[in-house]
Scaffold this motif. Structure first.
Motif, PDB file in Angstrom:
ATOM      1  N   ALA A  16       0.831  -1.209   0.000  1.00 54.14           N
ATOM      2  CA  ALA A  16       0.000   0.000   0.000  1.00 54.14           C
ATOM      3  C   ALA A  16       0.862   1.255   0.000  1.00 54.14           C
ATOM      4  CB  ALA A  16      -0.932  -0.012   1.204  1.00 54.14           C
ATOM      5  N   ALA A  17       1.941   1.241   0.760  1.00 53.12           N
ATOM      6  CA  ALA A  17       2.832   2.404   0.822  1.00 53.12           C
ATOM      7  C   ALA A  17       3.442   2.704  -0.533  1.00 53.12           C
ATOM      8  CB  ALA A  17       3.932   2.164   1.863  1.00 53.12           C
ATOM      9  N   ARG A  18       3.892   1.674  -1.218  1.00 51.54           N
ATOM     10  CA  ARG A  18       4.487   1.886  -2.537  1.00 51.54           C
ATOM     11  C   ARG A  18       3.455   2.431  -3.516  1.00 51.54           C
ATOM     12  NH1 ARG A  18       6.033  -3.089  -5.755  1.00 51.54           N
ATOM     13  NH2 ARG A  18       3.876  -3.037  -5.533  1.00 51.54           N
ATOM     14  N   ALA A  19       2.245   1.867  -3.490  1.00 51.63           N
ATOM     15  CA  ALA A  19       1.186   2.332  -4.391  1.00 51.63           C
ATOM     16  C   ALA A  19       0.828   3.788  -4.113  1.00 51.63           C
ATOM     17  CB  ALA A  19      -0.053   1.450  -4.252  1.00 51.63           C
ATOM     18  N   ALA A  20       0.728   4.155  -2.844  1.00 48.59           N
ATOM     19  CA  ALA A  20       0.383   5.533  -2.493  1.00 48.59           C
ATOM     20  C   ALA A  20       1.494   6.492  -2.886  1.00 48.59           C
ATOM     21  CB  ALA A  20       0.101   5.631  -0.991  1.00 48.59           C
ATOM     22  N   ALA A  21       2.744   6.128  -2.609  1.00 47.19           N
ATOM     23  CA  ALA A  21       3.877   7.000  -2.908  1.00 47.19           C
ATOM     24  C   ALA A  21       4.032   7.253  -4.407  1.00 47.19           C
ATOM     25  CB  ALA A  21       5.162   6.405  -2.337  1.00 47.19           C
ATOM     26  N   ALA A  56       7.027   1.087   5.147  1.00 43.57           N
ATOM     27  CA  ALA A  56       5.571   1.250   5.209  1.00 43.57           C
ATOM     28  C   ALA A  56       5.195   2.428   6.099  1.00 43.57           C
ATOM     29  CB  ALA A  56       4.927  -0.032   5.711  1.00 43.57           C
ATOM     30  N   ASP A  57       6.113   3.395   6.250  1.00 45.46           N
ATOM     31  CA  ASP A  57       5.811   4.554   7.076  1.00 45.46           C
ATOM     32  C   ASP A  57       4.592   5.276   6.528  1.00 45.46           C
ATOM     33  OD1 ASP A  57       7.953   3.982   8.639  1.00 45.46           O
ATOM     34  OD2 ASP A  57       9.261   5.515   7.791  1.00 45.46           O
ATOM     35  N   GLY A  58       3.710   5.674   7.418  1.00 48.29           N
ATOM     36  CA  GLY A  58       2.512   6.390   7.006  1.00 48.29           C
ATOM     37  C   GLY A  58       1.360   5.495   6.613  1.00 48.29           C
ATOM     38  N   VAL A  59       1.506   4.184   6.791  1.00 41.25           N
ATOM     39  CA  VAL A  59       0.439   3.239   6.425  1.00 41.25           C
ATOM     40  C   VAL A  59       0.156   2.316   7.602  1.00 41.25           C
ATOM     41  CG1 VAL A  59      -0.271   1.392   4.862  1.00 41.25           C
ATOM     42  CG2 VAL A  59       1.107   3.284   3.996  1.00 41.25           C
ATOM     43  N   GLU A  71      -5.122   2.519   6.179  1.00 42.75           N
ATOM     44  CA  GLU A  71      -5.092   3.950   6.476  1.00 42.75           C
ATOM     45  C   GLU A  71      -3.758   4.505   5.995  1.00 42.75           C
ATOM     46  OE1 GLU A  71      -5.637   3.991  10.695  1.00 42.75           O
ATOM     47  OE2 GLU A  71      -7.759   3.481  10.542  1.00 42.75           O
ATOM     48  N   VAL A  72      -3.815   5.593   5.229  1.00 43.93           N
ATOM     49  CA  VAL A  72      -2.621   6.166   4.618  1.00 43.93           C
ATOM     50  C   VAL A  72      -2.532   7.647   4.975  1.00 43.93           C
ATOM     51  CG1 VAL A  72      -1.378   6.519   2.452  1.00 43.93           C
ATOM     52  CG2 VAL A  72      -2.927   4.570   2.670  1.00 43.93           C
ATOM     53  N   ASP A  73      -1.354   8.089   5.445  1.00 47.39           N
ATOM     54  CA  ASP A  73      -1.099   9.499   5.750  1.00 47.39           C
ATOM     55  C   ASP A  73      -0.154  10.050   4.690  1.00 47.39           C
ATOM     56  OD1 ASP A  73      -2.568   9.151   8.089  1.00 47.39           O
ATOM     57  OD2 ASP A  73      -0.787   8.729   9.290  1.00 47.39           O
ATOM     58  N   VAL A  74      -0.582  11.107   3.995  1.00 52.30           N
ATOM     59  CA  VAL A  74       0.219  11.638   2.894  1.00 52.30           C
ATOM     60  C   VAL A  74       0.397  13.148   2.996  1.00 52.30           C
ATOM     61  CG1 VAL A  74      -0.459   9.819   1.273  1.00 52.30           C
ATOM     62  CG2 VAL A  74      -1.782  11.931   1.375  1.00 52.30           C
ATOM     63  N   VAL A  75       1.418  13.616   2.299  1.00 51.66           N
ATOM     64  CA  VAL A  75       1.618  15.034   2.027  1.00 51.66           C
ATOM     65  C   VAL A  75       1.443  15.174   0.528  1.00 51.66           C
ATOM     66  CG1 VAL A  75       3.274  16.942   2.036  1.00 51.66           C
ATOM     67  CG2 VAL A  75       3.193  15.334   3.959  1.00 51.66           C
ATOM     68  N   VAL A  89      -5.262   8.022  -4.553  1.00 49.45           N
ATOM     69  CA  VAL A  89      -4.538   7.155  -3.612  1.00 49.45           C
ATOM     70  C   VAL A  89      -5.432   5.985  -3.210  1.00 49.45           C
ATOM     71  CG1 VAL A  89      -3.566   6.995  -1.281  1.00 49.45           C
ATOM     72  CG2 VAL A  89      -2.972   8.927  -2.756  1.00 49.45           C
ATOM     73  N   GLN A  90      -6.698   6.253  -2.920  1.00 44.94           N
ATOM     74  CA  GLN A  90      -7.624   5.176  -2.554  1.00 44.94           C
ATOM     75  C   GLN A  90      -7.699   4.117  -3.648  1.00 44.94           C
ATOM     76  OE1 GLN A  90     -11.069   7.687  -1.804  1.00 44.94           O
ATOM     77  NE2 GLN A  90     -11.026   7.096   0.367  1.00 44.94           N
TER      78      GLN A  90
END
Length: 120
Positions: A16-21, A56-59, A71-75, A89-90
Motif C-alpha cells: 500500500a505504501a508503494r502504491a500511495a507513494a 511502510a511509514d505512514g500506512v 489507512e494512509v497518511d500523505v503530504v 490514492v484510494q
C-alpha cells in the motif's frame, strides 16, 4: 492436500505504501504520531526476528475477520487538488493490494497531513 497462505499486515502495508507513494500528486508518505508509534513497534519486532523491515511509514493496516482497512497518511503537492489526489490514492492502494496479495480492501482512509506549496 490444501495449502493456506497468510499474508501478514506488514506486507500489505508495504504494498500500500508503494502504491500511495507512486500516485501523482503525492509528495511523500508521512506518519502522524500514531503512525510513528506503530512503525517503531513494527520495525522493532521485525528486527528482533532478524527481518529487514519493509518500508511502510505512514500506512496502517487493520484486519478484522475477512475485512481489510488501510489507512494512509500523505503530504500532497499544492499544484494538485487535494481531494482528487486522495481519491487517486484510494484507487491505487485498493488496486495494488488486490493485484499483489489477492486480498480485497474494504476501505482505504487517506489523511492529508500537509499540502506543500511550490511542489510539483
Amino acid at each position: 492436500m490444501t495449502a493456506e497462505y497468510v499474508i501478514a499486515a506488514p506486507v500489505i502495508a508495504s504494498v500500500a505504501a508503494r502504491a500511495a507513494a507512486e500516485t501523482a500528486g503525492v509528495v511523500r508518505l508521512e506518519p502522524g504520531l500514531r503512525g510513528l508509534a506503530t512503525a517503531w513497534a513494527r520495525e522493532a519486532r521485525q528486527r528482533w526476528k532478524g527481518l529487514e523491515p519493509a518500508p511502510a511509514d505512514g500506512v496502517r493496516v487493520r484486519a478484522h475477520e475477512d475485512r481489510l482497512t488501510v489507512e494512509v497518511d500523505v503530504v500532497v503537492s499544492g499544484a494538485d487538488q487535494a481531494a482528487a489526489v486522495g481519491r487517486a490514492v484510494q484507487r491505487a492502494v485498493a488496486r495494488e493490494v488486490l493485484a499483489q496479495t489477492g486480498r480485497s480492501v474494504d476501505a482505504v482512509r487517506v489523511s492529508i497531513l500537509d499540502i506543500e506549496v511550490g511542489r510539483q
